[in-house]
Design a protein around this motif. Sequence first.
Motif, PDB file in Angstrom:
ATOM      1  N   LYS A   1      -1.337  10.054   2.049  1.00 19.11           N
ATOM      2  CA  LYS A   1      -1.138   8.990   1.061  1.00 19.11           C
ATOM      3  C   LYS A   1      -2.122   9.140  -0.098  1.00 19.11           C
ATOM      4  O   LYS A   1      -1.766   8.934  -1.261  1.00 19.11           O
ATOM      5  CB  LYS A   1      -1.297   7.612   1.706  1.00 19.11           C
ATOM      6  CG  LYS A   1      -0.223   7.284   2.716  1.00 19.11           C
ATOM      7  CD  LYS A   1       1.088   7.005   2.047  1.00 19.11           C
ATOM      8  CE  LYS A   1       2.078   6.444   3.046  1.00 19.11           C
ATOM      9  NZ  LYS A   1       3.339   6.086   2.419  1.00 19.11           N
ATOM     10  N   ARG A   2      -3.371   9.490   0.223  1.00 21.85           N
ATOM     11  CA  ARG A   2      -4.393   9.680  -0.809  1.00 21.85           C
ATOM     12  C   ARG A   2      -3.979  10.798  -1.764  1.00 21.85           C
ATOM     13  O   ARG A   2      -4.039  10.643  -2.979  1.00 21.85           O
ATOM     14  CB  ARG A   2      -5.744   9.994  -0.150  1.00 21.85           C
ATOM     15  CG  ARG A   2      -6.828  10.367  -1.143  1.00 21.85           C
ATOM     16  CD  ARG A   2      -8.146  10.632  -0.478  1.00 21.85           C
ATOM     17  NE  ARG A   2      -8.156  11.687   0.507  1.00 21.85           N
ATOM     18  CZ  ARG A   2      -8.153  13.006   0.228  1.00 21.85           C
ATOM     19  NH1 ARG A   2      -8.099  13.425  -1.007  1.00 21.85           N
ATOM     20  NH2 ARG A   2      -8.196  13.880   1.220  1.00 21.85           N
TER      21      ARG A   2
ATOM     22  N   LYS B   1      -1.214   9.993  -4.164  1.00 26.62           N
ATOM     23  CA  LYS B   1      -1.686   9.206  -5.312  1.00 26.62           C
ATOM     24  C   LYS B   1      -2.544  10.037  -6.254  1.00 26.62           C
ATOM     25  O   LYS B   1      -2.990   9.542  -7.288  1.00 26.62           O
ATOM     26  CB  LYS B   1      -2.476   7.990  -4.825  1.00 26.62           C
ATOM     27  CG  LYS B   1      -1.580   6.934  -4.182  1.00 26.62           C
ATOM     28  CD  LYS B   1      -2.252   5.607  -4.074  1.00 26.62           C
ATOM     29  CE  LYS B   1      -2.590   5.101  -5.425  1.00 26.62           C
ATOM     30  NZ  LYS B   1      -2.476   3.732  -5.728  1.00 26.62           N
TER      31      LYS B   1
ATOM     32  N   CYS C   1     -12.767   2.015  -2.831  1.00 26.94           N
ATOM     33  CA  CYS C   1     -12.876   1.167  -1.643  1.00 26.94           C
ATOM     34  C   CYS C   1     -14.302   0.709  -1.375  1.00 26.94           C
ATOM     35  O   CYS C   1     -14.558  -0.011  -0.408  1.00 26.94           O
ATOM     36  CB  CYS C   1     -12.340   1.921  -0.425  1.00 26.94           C
ATOM     37  SG  CYS C   1     -10.583   2.282  -0.523  1.00 26.94           S
TER      38      CYS C   1
ATOM     39  N   LYS D   1      -4.430  -1.494   0.539  1.00 25.87           N
ATOM     40  CA  LYS D   1      -4.174  -1.943  -0.828  1.00 25.87           C
ATOM     41  C   LYS D   1      -4.271  -0.773  -1.803  1.00 25.87           C
ATOM     42  O   LYS D   1      -3.391  -0.585  -2.644  1.00 25.87           O
ATOM     43  CB  LYS D   1      -5.168  -3.042  -1.215  1.00 25.87           C
ATOM     44  CG  LYS D   1      -4.963  -3.571  -2.612  1.00 25.87           C
ATOM     45  CD  LYS D   1      -5.958  -4.652  -2.956  1.00 25.87           C
ATOM     46  CE  LYS D   1      -5.751  -5.110  -4.387  1.00 25.87           C
ATOM     47  NZ  LYS D   1      -6.776  -6.056  -4.817  1.00 25.87           N
ATOM     48  N   GLU D   2      -5.319   0.022  -1.691  1.00 30.84           N
ATOM     49  CA  GLU D   2      -5.516   1.145  -2.615  1.00 30.84           C
ATOM     50  C   GLU D   2      -4.454   2.230  -2.456  1.00 30.84           C
ATOM     51  O   GLU D   2      -4.113   2.908  -3.421  1.00 30.84           O
ATOM     52  CB  GLU D   2      -6.911   1.758  -2.437  1.00 30.84           C
ATOM     53  CG  GLU D   2      -8.041   0.877  -2.909  1.00 30.84           C
ATOM     54  CD  GLU D   2      -7.999   0.573  -4.405  1.00 30.84           C
ATOM     55  OE1 GLU D   2      -7.512   1.407  -5.205  1.00 30.84           O
ATOM     56  OE2 GLU D   2      -8.453  -0.524  -4.785  1.00 30.84           O
ATOM     57  N   LEU D   3      -3.942   2.389  -1.238  1.00 30.27           N
ATOM     58  CA  LEU D   3      -2.949   3.428  -0.974  1.00 30.27           C
ATOM     59  C   LEU D   3      -1.514   2.905  -1.035  1.00 30.27           C
ATOM     60  O   LEU D   3      -0.573   3.635  -0.757  1.00 30.27           O
ATOM     61  CB  LEU D   3      -3.219   4.070   0.394  1.00 30.27           C
ATOM     62  CG  LEU D   3      -4.543   4.831   0.498  1.00 30.27           C
ATOM     63  CD1 LEU D   3      -4.797   5.259   1.942  1.00 30.27           C
ATOM     64  CD2 LEU D   3      -4.568   6.025  -0.438  1.00 30.27           C
ATOM     65  N   ASN D   4      -1.359   1.620  -1.388  1.00 27.65           N
ATOM     66  CA  ASN D   4      -0.035   0.980  -1.449  1.00 27.65           C
ATOM     67  C   ASN D   4       0.713   1.140  -0.133  1.00 27.65           C
ATOM     68  O   ASN D   4       1.887   1.524  -0.097  1.00 27.65           O
ATOM     69  CB  ASN D   4       0.799   1.541  -2.602  1.00 27.65           C
ATOM     70  CG  ASN D   4       0.200   1.248  -3.940  1.00 27.65           C
ATOM     71  OD1 ASN D   4      -0.383   0.194  -4.156  1.00 27.65           O
ATOM     72  ND2 ASN D   4       0.295   2.195  -4.848  1.00 27.65           N
ATOM     73  N   MET D   5       0.014   0.834   0.958  1.00 29.16           N
ATOM     74  CA  MET D   5       0.589   0.947   2.295  1.00 29.16           C
ATOM     75  C   MET D   5       0.701  -0.418   2.937  1.00 29.16           C
ATOM     76  O   MET D   5      -0.051  -1.333   2.593  1.00 29.16           O
ATOM     77  CB  MET D   5      -0.322   1.798   3.200  1.00 29.16           C
ATOM     78  CG  MET D   5      -0.405   3.241   2.844  1.00 29.16           C
ATOM     79  SD  MET D   5      -1.525   4.107   3.962  1.00 29.16           S
ATOM     80  CE  MET D   5      -0.636   3.929   5.511  1.00 29.16           C
ATOM     81  N   CYS D   6       1.578  -0.518   3.888  1.00 26.24           N
ATOM     82  CA  CYS D   6       1.630  -1.706   4.730  1.00 26.24           C
ATOM     83  C   CYS D   6       0.372  -1.710   5.587  1.00 26.24           C
ATOM     84  O   CYS D   6       0.079  -0.729   6.273  1.00 26.24           O
ATOM     85  CB  CYS D   6       2.880  -1.650   5.609  1.00 26.24           C
ATOM     86  SG  CYS D   6       2.891  -2.881   6.914  1.00 26.24           S
ATOM     87  N   LYS D   7      -0.376  -2.789   5.539  1.00 26.93           N
ATOM     88  CA  LYS D   7      -1.625  -2.791   6.314  1.00 26.93           C
ATOM     89  C   LYS D   7      -1.372  -2.756   7.817  1.00 26.93           C
ATOM     90  O   LYS D   7      -2.179  -2.212   8.558  1.00 26.93           O
ATOM     91  CB  LYS D   7      -2.538  -3.943   5.921  1.00 26.93           C
ATOM     92  CG  LYS D   7      -2.025  -5.322   6.172  1.00 26.93           C
ATOM     93  CD  LYS D   7      -3.043  -6.338   5.659  1.00 26.93           C
ATOM     94  CE  LYS D   7      -2.461  -7.723   5.673  1.00 26.93           C
ATOM     95  NZ  LYS D   7      -3.400  -8.700   5.136  1.00 26.93           N
TER      96      LYS D   7
END
Length: 87
Positions: free
Chosen positions: A7-8, A11, A22, A49-55
């Motif tokens: 994911k990083r 982005k 973070c 939040k930073e990776l636009n992922m479902c927590k």
Amino acid sequence: MNLIEMKRKQKGLSQAELARKCNINQSFLSRIESRTKIPSAEIINILAKELNMCKMELYSYCSPCIDCEFLDNNGNCLYGKKCFTNK
């Protein structure tokens, strides 16, 4: 490549850039990515939040398996820490 690293990179962020966003140390992020360190709930929320992922997806990924062979009957790691054993 693991989920957080993937994911990083999607982005276009380096570890240092994501760590800075973070407010954590880059070496700490490296240990999270390599699954040798379990982040706190607060850090998981920030990463999500930073990776636009479902927590919840990230919580699941960062949590040890509930049927891990190294957990005692109370869910505590027999080695004094949570592990990331691959089965």
